[in-house]
Design a protein around this motif. Structure first.
Motif, short mmCIF file in Angstrom:
data_model
loop_
_atom_site.label_atom_id
_atom_site.label_comp_id
_atom_site.label_asym_id
_atom_site.label_seq_id
_atom_site.Cartn_x
_atom_site.Cartn_y
_atom_site.Cartn_z
N UNK A 127 -15.05 14.75 -71.68
CA UNK A 127 -13.79 15.16 -71.07
C UNK A 127 -13.98 16.49 -70.38
N UNK A 128 -12.95 16.94 -69.70
CA UNK A 128 -13.02 18.25 -69.06
C UNK A 128 -13.07 19.38 -70.08
N UNK A 129 -12.74 19.07 -71.35
CA UNK A 129 -12.83 20.06 -72.43
C UNK A 129 -14.12 19.92 -73.21
N UNK A 130 -15.06 19.14 -72.72
CA UNK A 130 -16.30 18.89 -73.43
C UNK A 130 -16.24 17.58 -74.18
N UNK A 131 -17.16 17.42 -75.12
CA UNK A 131 -17.25 16.16 -75.87
C UNK A 131 -16.14 16.09 -76.92
N UNK A 171 -11.80 26.42 -77.41
CA UNK A 171 -10.37 26.24 -77.18
C UNK A 171 -9.87 27.44 -76.39
N UNK A 172 -8.81 27.26 -75.64
CA UNK A 172 -8.28 28.41 -74.88
C UNK A 172 -7.61 29.41 -75.81
N UNK A 173 -7.50 30.63 -75.35
CA UNK A 173 -6.89 31.68 -76.17
C UNK A 173 -5.37 31.62 -76.12
N UNK A 174 -4.80 30.97 -75.11
CA UNK A 174 -3.34 30.88 -75.01
C UNK A 174 -2.98 29.54 -74.37
N UNK A 175 -1.68 29.21 -74.43
CA UNK A 175 -1.16 27.95 -73.87
C UNK A 175 -1.92 26.74 -74.41
N UNK A 176 -2.19 26.78 -75.72
CA UNK A 176 -3.02 25.72 -76.29
C UNK A 176 -2.34 24.36 -76.36
N UNK A 177 -1.03 24.33 -76.64
CA UNK A 177 -0.37 23.03 -76.80
C UNK A 177 -0.39 22.25 -75.50
N UNK A 178 -0.11 22.89 -74.39
CA UNK A 178 -0.17 22.19 -73.10
C UNK A 178 -1.58 21.70 -72.82
N UNK A 179 -2.58 22.54 -73.16
CA UNK A 179 -3.98 22.17 -72.97
C UNK A 179 -4.34 20.95 -73.83
N UNK A 206 3.19 16.93 -76.91
CA UNK A 206 2.77 17.54 -75.64
C UNK A 206 2.13 16.51 -74.71
N UNK A 207 1.55 15.46 -75.26
CA UNK A 207 0.90 14.43 -74.45
C UNK A 207 1.95 13.55 -73.78
N UNK A 208 1.76 13.29 -72.50
CA UNK A 208 2.74 12.47 -71.77
C UNK A 208 2.13 11.25 -71.14
N UNK A 209 0.99 10.78 -71.64
CA UNK A 209 0.29 9.65 -71.06
C UNK A 209 1.16 8.39 -71.01
N UNK A 210 1.07 7.60 -69.93
CA UNK A 210 1.77 6.31 -69.90
C UNK A 210 1.21 5.31 -70.89
#
Length: 286
Positions: free
Chosen positions: A36-40, A95-103, A134-138
């Motif tokens: 994924x764009x966040x790694x494995x 993991x990001x330092x902020x805005x983690x739930x959206x990420x 937070x996930x909005x996948x169809x």
């Protein structure tokens, strides 16, 4: 970006524990990783049929620590547990330092897309519940949220603060047990596997602060899909009387109370989780 691990030795110890736990599982399971764009991202799956249950564990947990969930749910539906990146486990350490739930929400959407999982029921526990929201996948058909972050700020009383501070300062099995006594119902004991895991995690991982509530507009949007929300009768972090009105207002559903349970769902409570999952997933297909 920040690594969840304090150092490479700690990462190796945690990941070895997870690999060993999965290898010792007393039921058939399969593991894989997806890019994924966040790694494995590591996935552990068991069971056959439809619909598929996708479990997102809570803070500091993963498929290895959530094996009882995978065992119980996969007896009824095919089930996949996602190791969230930036949490201790077998996925990418960052993991990001902020805005983690959206990420995390975007990441879970990506995992469902990459694996072509459609019509899934997301089962989120604690932090995992906020990620499921937070996930909005169809590809998401319904949600079951257990001991859910994302609705209100967690309540942390002085006793919890003291026990958690002692555990983090010098994580020993006894200190872990003392802290986990506040996660279970009065008179109950935390499973020894949980004590072992939480001691190892505290010694080798950076802590994660409790996630904040999600925006009201997002919660209103998610209410368009079937959603059940459940909490333990004795949850000190999310007292039912505090959580119930917010759940009713945002999802238009009644908060379900799991008897004799604290914030931590132990194996004895998993039949209750299965019964709730059946309300949104329906009976498994043959």
């Amino acid at each position: 970006m920040q690594s969840v691990y304090r150092n490479a030795r700690g990462q190796a110890a945690v990941q070895q524990w997870c690999s060993d736990a999965l290898a010792r599982a007393d039921f058939p399971l399969a593991t894989t990783t997806v890019d994924t764009t966040a790694g494995k991202v590591h996935l552990a799956s068991a069971g056959t049929g439809r619909p598929r249950i996708v479990v997102i564990p809570g803070t500091g947990h993963n498929a290895a620590a959530a094996l009882p969930w995978l065992r119980e749910l996969s007896q009824h539906w095919p089930t996949t547990v996602v190791d969230l990146p930036g949490q201790p486990g077998l996925s990418d350490q960052r993991r990001p330092r902020r805005a983690r739930l959206a990420w995390y929400g975007r990441l879970l959407d990506e995992v469902l897309d990459v694996t072509q999982m459609h019509g899934v029921v997301l089962v989120g526990n604690s932090l995992g519940a906020a990620v499921a929201l937070a996930a909005g996948s169809p590809g998401v058909a319904a949600r079951l949220l257990v001991s859910p972050a994302g609705f209100v700020r967690l309540t942390v009383d002085p006793k919890l603060v003291g026990a958690s501070a002692a555990w983090l300062l010098r994580p020993t099995p006894d200190r872990t047990r003392d802290m986990l006594q506040l996660f279970v119902a009065p008179g109950r004991d935390a499973p020894e596997t949980e004590v072992e895991w939480m001691t190892l995690m505290a010694a080798n991982c950076r802590t994660t602060l409790a996630p904040p509530p999600l925006p009201a507009a997002l919660l209103a949007d998610r209410a368009h899909l079937p959603c059940l929300v459940a909490v333990g009768e004795h949850d000190r972090f999310l007292p039912p009387q505090r959580l119930a009105p917010v759940v009713q207002r945002t999802t238009n559903t009644r908060l379900r109370i799991i008897a004799s349970m604290g914030h931590l769902a132990t194996p004895e409570h998993l039949p209750d989780v299965v019964a709730l999952a059946a309300e949104v997933a329906g009976p498994p297909s043959s």
